[in-house]
Design a protein around this motif. Structure first.
Motif, PDB file in Angstrom:
ATOM      1  N   THR A  65      -7.236   7.616  -2.212  1.00 23.50           N
ATOM      2  CA  THR A  65      -7.535   6.245  -1.746  1.00 23.50           C
ATOM      3  C   THR A  65      -6.732   5.598  -0.328  1.00 23.50           C
ATOM      4  O   THR A  65      -6.412   4.424   0.246  1.00 23.50           O
ATOM      5  CB  THR A  65      -8.265   5.069  -2.540  1.00 23.50           C
ATOM      6  N   LEU A  66      -5.164   5.232  -1.744  1.00 22.67           N
ATOM      7  CA  LEU A  66      -4.196   4.662  -0.294  1.00 22.67           C
ATOM      8  C   LEU A  66      -4.015   5.499   0.315  1.00 22.67           C
ATOM      9  O   LEU A  66      -3.171   5.427   1.525  1.00 22.67           O
ATOM     10  CB  LEU A  66      -3.552   4.635  -2.380  1.00 22.67           C
ATOM     11  N   GLY A 112       0.770  -0.968  -0.326  1.00 21.76           N
ATOM     12  CA  GLY A 112       0.343   0.233   0.100  1.00 21.76           C
ATOM     13  C   GLY A 112       0.794   1.038   0.120  1.00 21.76           C
ATOM     14  O   GLY A 112       0.234   2.354  -0.656  1.00 21.76           O
ATOM     15  N   VAL A 113       2.223   1.339   0.492  1.00 22.62           N
ATOM     16  CA  VAL A 113       3.105   2.128   0.751  1.00 22.62           C
ATOM     17  C   VAL A 113       2.981   2.800  -0.513  1.00 22.62           C
ATOM     18  O   VAL A 113       3.515   4.077  -0.726  1.00 22.62           O
ATOM     19  CB  VAL A 113       3.926   1.945   1.755  1.00 22.62           C
ATOM     20  N   ILE A 114       3.643   1.162  -1.207  1.00 22.95           N
ATOM     21  CA  ILE A 114       4.881   1.255  -2.458  1.00 22.95           C
ATOM     22  C   ILE A 114       3.364   1.989  -3.462  1.00 22.95           C
ATOM     23  O   ILE A 114       4.357   3.734  -4.430  1.00 22.95           O
ATOM     24  CB  ILE A 114       5.272   0.219  -2.950  1.00 22.95           C
ATOM     25  N   LEU A 117      -3.056   4.474   6.431  1.00 18.44           N
ATOM     26  CA  LEU A 117      -3.626   4.707   7.419  1.00 18.44           C
ATOM     27  C   LEU A 117      -4.658   3.235   8.483  1.00 18.44           C
ATOM     28  O   LEU A 117      -4.359   3.485   9.719  1.00 18.44           O
ATOM     29  CB  LEU A 117      -4.390   6.093   7.378  1.00 18.44           C
ATOM     30  N   MET A 118      -5.607   3.528   7.720  1.00 18.30           N
ATOM     31  CA  MET A 118      -6.531   2.485   7.801  1.00 18.30           C
ATOM     32  C   MET A 118      -5.629   1.066   8.202  1.00 18.30           C
ATOM     33  O   MET A 118      -5.666   0.193   9.456  1.00 18.30           O
ATOM     34  CB  MET A 118      -7.594   1.833   7.614  1.00 18.30           C
ATOM     35  N   SER A 131       3.711   2.239   8.301  1.00 16.97           N
ATOM     36  CA  SER A 131       4.315   3.096   8.035  1.00 16.97           C
ATOM     37  C   SER A 131       4.430   4.257   7.131  1.00 16.97           C
ATOM     38  O   SER A 131       5.115   3.273   6.227  1.00 16.97           O
ATOM     39  CB  SER A 131       5.633   3.485   9.088  1.00 16.97           C
ATOM     40  N   LEU A 132       4.450   5.908   6.706  1.00 15.39           N
ATOM     41  CA  LEU A 132       4.428   6.103   5.902  1.00 15.39           C
ATOM     42  C   LEU A 132       5.768   5.894   5.712  1.00 15.39           C
ATOM     43  O   LEU A 132       6.675   6.754   4.196  1.00 15.39           O
ATOM     44  CB  LEU A 132       3.865   7.671   5.591  1.00 15.39           C
ATOM     45  N   ALA A 133       6.859   6.177   6.171  1.00 17.20           N
ATOM     46  CA  ALA A 133       7.786   6.063   6.101  1.00 17.20           C
ATOM     47  C   ALA A 133       8.967   5.026   5.962  1.00 17.20           C
ATOM     48  O   ALA A 133       7.925   4.026   6.291  1.00 17.20           O
ATOM     49  CB  ALA A 133       8.821   6.569   7.878  1.00 17.20           C
TER      50      ALA A 133
END
Length: 299
Positions: free
Chosen positions: A193-194, A34-36, A199-200, A204-206
């Motif tokens: 959406t991503l 999801g982060v990618i 978040l859900m 981590s976005l890092a």
């Protein structure tokens, strides 16, 4: 028609290599799927923004509720296509995943039949049957290797269905919107959406590695812009069928790159199944009568 500055096949070859690198960049990144996907779409939006602002913003005021709805749903489908496809690469090989995602044209003919009442020919049915046999062979071979590989194949097939739905929605909306406006809306909705998905999930976005930033940026630049831009440039000088057939080599290019980079070796069922799938799709996109007529005239 203007004479191109270079032979159209050169940018087509570069384009195929570019889209083939998509799965490789995803594999190299250490972040969650999801982060990618989020950063791929975010960077794509940031790169497009200077081109979009000013010239195309006025078009947003002319959109109907139907256009907003369909474009938004398309963006959501695209987001989950990336999530599932990227996730599939954690379980199955690059070769299996990209071959199964390449089944998109065959999912499309089912969608266009039900939603746009387009005719299904015997050639289409035969092509679909051949490709399905190939995909079953790939999945069966992966299942015998491990249950996780089979799970990855299922994720890739669902991702293929989602991107087909994304294209079907675009087929309707693009009749009224410019390519830039439609793409920008879809990419923004997909990015939002991503972001919500990440978040859900509590991810981590890092990124886990500083190199991940490079892979995120390359995903936006190479497959998204370089690859598809070169295809769009070439379509002015060559038939759509030429580009469609060229894209079929994406799994081949991805498999070769995966062999060099990740030492992913293909088993017999993957090779045979992949060849059968590509044969089925080739039959679907090629006008057989034109080929026979060409050789008849040559002789």
């Amino acid at each position: 028609m203007d004479k191109p500055k270079m032979h159209p096949y050169i940018p087509i070859i570069i384009g195929v290599i570019s889209v083939s690198l998509s799965a490789i960049f995803v594999k190299l990144a250490q972040a969650e799927a999801g982060v990618i996907a989020f950063y791929r779409m975010l960077f794509s939006v940031l790169i497009m923004a200077p081109l979009f602002l000013g010239k195309y913003t006025k078009e947003l005021t002319k959109l109907s509720r139907r256009d907003w709805l369909f474009s938004s749903i398309a963006g959501i489908f695209l987001a989950f296509h990336f999530i599932l496809w990227f996730e599939s690469l954690n379980y199955t090989s690059v070769a299996s995943s990209t071959v199964l995602v390449t089944l998109q044209p065959l999912f499309a003919f089912v969608g266009t039949y039900f939603f746009f009442k387009e005719t299904i020919t015997m050639k289409t049915i035969l092509a679909g049957a051949i490709a399905v046999v190939g995909s079953v062979l790939i999945s069966w071979g992966d299942f015998k290797v491990s249950g996780t590989a089979f799970y990855g194949d299922i994720l890739a097939l669902i991702a293929c269905a989602l991107v087909t739905a994304y294209f079907l929605l675009g087929q309707d909306v693009r009749k009224r919107l410019s390519l830039m406006t439609y793409t920008m809306i879809v990419y923004v909705v997909s990015t939002i959406t991503l972001f919500i998905y990440v978040l859900m999930k509590g991810e981590s976005l890092a990124p886990h590695s500083s190199m991940d930033w490079l892979w995120f940026l390359l995903l936006a630049l190479v497959p998204n812009f370089l690859g598809h831009t070169l295809f769009n440039w070439s379509i002015k000088y060559v038939s759509t069928n030429v580009v469609s057939i060229a894209i079929l080599f994406e799994p081949v290019g991805a498999a070769i790159l995966a062999w060099f980079i990740f030492k992913e070796y293909l088993i017999v069922t993957q090779i045979i199944g992949g060849v059968i799938v590509l044969t089925g799709i080739l039959l679907f996109v090629v006008d057989i009568k034109k080929i026979f007529n060409f050789f008849a005239k040559s002789t």
